[in-house]
Design a protein around this motif. Structure first.
Motif, PDB file in Angstrom:
ATOM      1  N   ILE A 272       1.008  -1.171  -0.112  1.00  0.00           N
ATOM      2  CA  ILE A 272       0.091   0.119   0.058  1.00  0.00           C
ATOM      3  C   ILE A 272       0.778   1.275   0.081  1.00  0.00           C
ATOM      4  CG2 ILE A 272      -1.678   1.296   1.306  1.00  0.00           C
ATOM      5  CD1 ILE A 272      -2.813  -1.044  -0.003  1.00  0.00           C
ATOM      6  N   LYS A 273       1.898   1.288   0.872  1.00  0.00           N
ATOM      7  CA  LYS A 273       2.751   2.404   0.839  1.00  0.00           C
ATOM      8  C   LYS A 273       3.474   2.648  -0.230  1.00  0.00           C
ATOM      9  CE  LYS A 273       3.792   2.704   5.849  1.00  0.00           C
ATOM     10  NZ  LYS A 273       4.706   2.666   6.722  1.00  0.00           N
TER      11      LYS A 273
ATOM     12  N   ILE B 146       2.218   6.333  -7.084  1.00  0.00           N
ATOM     13  CA  ILE B 146       1.024   7.138  -7.745  1.00  0.00           C
ATOM     14  C   ILE B 146       1.682   8.559  -7.492  1.00  0.00           C
ATOM     15  CG2 ILE B 146      -1.126   7.927  -7.334  1.00  0.00           C
ATOM     16  CD1 ILE B 146      -1.996   5.249  -6.782  1.00  0.00           C
ATOM     17  N   ALA B 147       2.143   8.939  -6.437  1.00  0.00           N
ATOM     18  CA  ALA B 147       2.630  10.499  -6.002  1.00  0.00           C
ATOM     19  C   ALA B 147       3.817  10.709  -6.887  1.00  0.00           C
ATOM     20  CB  ALA B 147       3.190  10.528  -4.845  1.00  0.00           C
TER      21      ALA B 147
ATOM     22  N   VAL C 174       1.013   4.165  -2.845  1.00  0.00           N
ATOM     23  CA  VAL C 174       0.897   5.377  -2.688  1.00  0.00           C
ATOM     24  C   VAL C 174       2.048   6.282  -3.215  1.00  0.00           C
ATOM     25  CG1 VAL C 174       0.672   7.272  -0.805  1.00  0.00           C
ATOM     26  CG2 VAL C 174      -0.703   5.059  -0.741  1.00  0.00           C
ATOM     27  N   ILE C 175       3.144   5.867  -2.918  1.00  0.00           N
ATOM     28  CA  ILE C 175       4.527   6.714  -3.260  1.00  0.00           C
ATOM     29  C   ILE C 175       4.671   6.672  -4.795  1.00  0.00           C
ATOM     30  CG2 ILE C 175       7.211   6.588  -3.123  1.00  0.00           C
ATOM     31  CD1 ILE C 175       6.811   5.551  -0.282  1.00  0.00           C
TER      32      ILE C 175
END
Length: 324
Positions: free
Chosen positions: A142-143, A149-150, A146-147
């Protein structure tokens, strides 16, 4: 059903899509004319131009680009243990986007080979950055998503800013950010094919190293496999493949995400089957999406990335709901 039958079915579907790409279109060419152009290679008529300069290069480039994305996706998923692994979703393709926009706006003045090489180098840098983060921080799926996608949003925004500064034509912007194979040429095909074949051979030779990594870094070290080294090589290969795919057809999202998951359902969770199957299914998904985008509202065309995003976004929501 045996693996050979499943692979034969995939090959049959691939050939069917190639036939659709050759024989279907808004040019009013009959099947006899198209077949004549395929058989008689020395003609220079209207039908030959349509087949050999427009349709065939587009089919070939979309196949190779899709295979690159499928292989890049499975390498990211295997090396990072993230089910959300996708080269463009994780921002790897964003590096190539920035470089290509720099060439389109004239900031960097180089030829096609230089643009291809620069795209690969830019994507590889982003891929190695992600590899470093995974190895040093031991990020959860998950982390990491998120990273990734950022990073993807950041690189696309930088590329868009460069395009706005350079005042690029809107069709070029759409083709790069949403995916398009309308500008396909044989030169693009050969550049990308060399990258694909080279990376595929290395990936096949690495397959036996992925099983320990799938069990975790501690277990892989106890089995004599260096997870950081294998992950770095895999991510570098994914960067090369993604750079080639972005150079060929722009940012085409979710092909790298859905291809490994379809392969797991159809074939196996074995790394060797995942590598071969994801490469094949990536080619099928991209070629099929391109033909749908080309023919659905012909003679107008939709961005090919729009079609792949519809399927990929739904799959990502499903995966997120299934995760504990």
């Amino acid at each position: 059903m045996s693996y050979w039958i499943k692979y034969a079915c995939l090959l049959t579907l691939l050939l069917l899509l190639i036939a659709i790409g050759l024989f279907a279109g808004p040019s009013n060419l009959g099947a006899k004319e198209i077949w004549g152009s395929l058989v008689a290679l020395d003609n220079e008529g209207f039908s030959d131009t349509i087949i050999w300069s427009i349709r065939f290069p587009r089919i070939a480039v979309s196949l190779v680009a899709g295979a690159c994305l499928g292989l890049a996706g499975v390498l990211i998923q295997l090396s990072t243990r993230s089910p959300f692994g996708d080269p463009n979703l994780f921002g790897v393709g964003g590096g190539a986007t920035i470089f290509i926009t720099a060439t389109l706006t004239g900031v960097v003045a180089i030829g096609p080979l230089g643009t291809f090489t620069g795209s690969i180098a830019a994507s590889t840098i982003v891929a190695l950055l992600l590899s470093k983060l995974v190895s040093s921080k031991d990020l959860s799926p998950i982390k990491l998503a998120v990273i990734g996608i950022a990073i993807g949003a950041l690189t696309v925004s930088i590329g868009t800013s460069v395009m706005s500064h350079g005042r690029i034509f809107p069709t070029q912007v759409i083709g790069l950010l949403a995916g398009s194979f309308t500008a396909s040429t044989w030169g693009i095909f050969w550049y990308s094919l060399i990258a694909l074949v080279s990376c595929f051979v290395v990936s096949i030779r690495m397959c036996n190293k992925f099983l320990p990594i799938m069990l975790g870094d501690i277990v892989s070290r106890s089995l004599g496999v260096n997870p950081i080294r294998i992950r770095t090589i895999a991510m570098a290969i994914a960067g090369i493949l993604t750079g080639a795919a972005v150079y060929s057809g722009g940012l085409i999202a979710f092909v790298g995400l859905i291809s490994p998951h379809i392969t797991r359902r159809l074939l196996s969770n074995s790394p060797s089957h995942l590598v071969i199957g994801s490469t094949t299914i990536g080619a099928i998904v991209t070629l099929g999406s391109d033909q749908l985008s080309r023919l659905l509202f012909a003679p107008a065309e939709l961005p090919v990335g729009m079609t792949t995003t519809i399927v990929g976004a739904l799959l990502m929501i499903y995966l997120a709901l299934k995760m504990k």
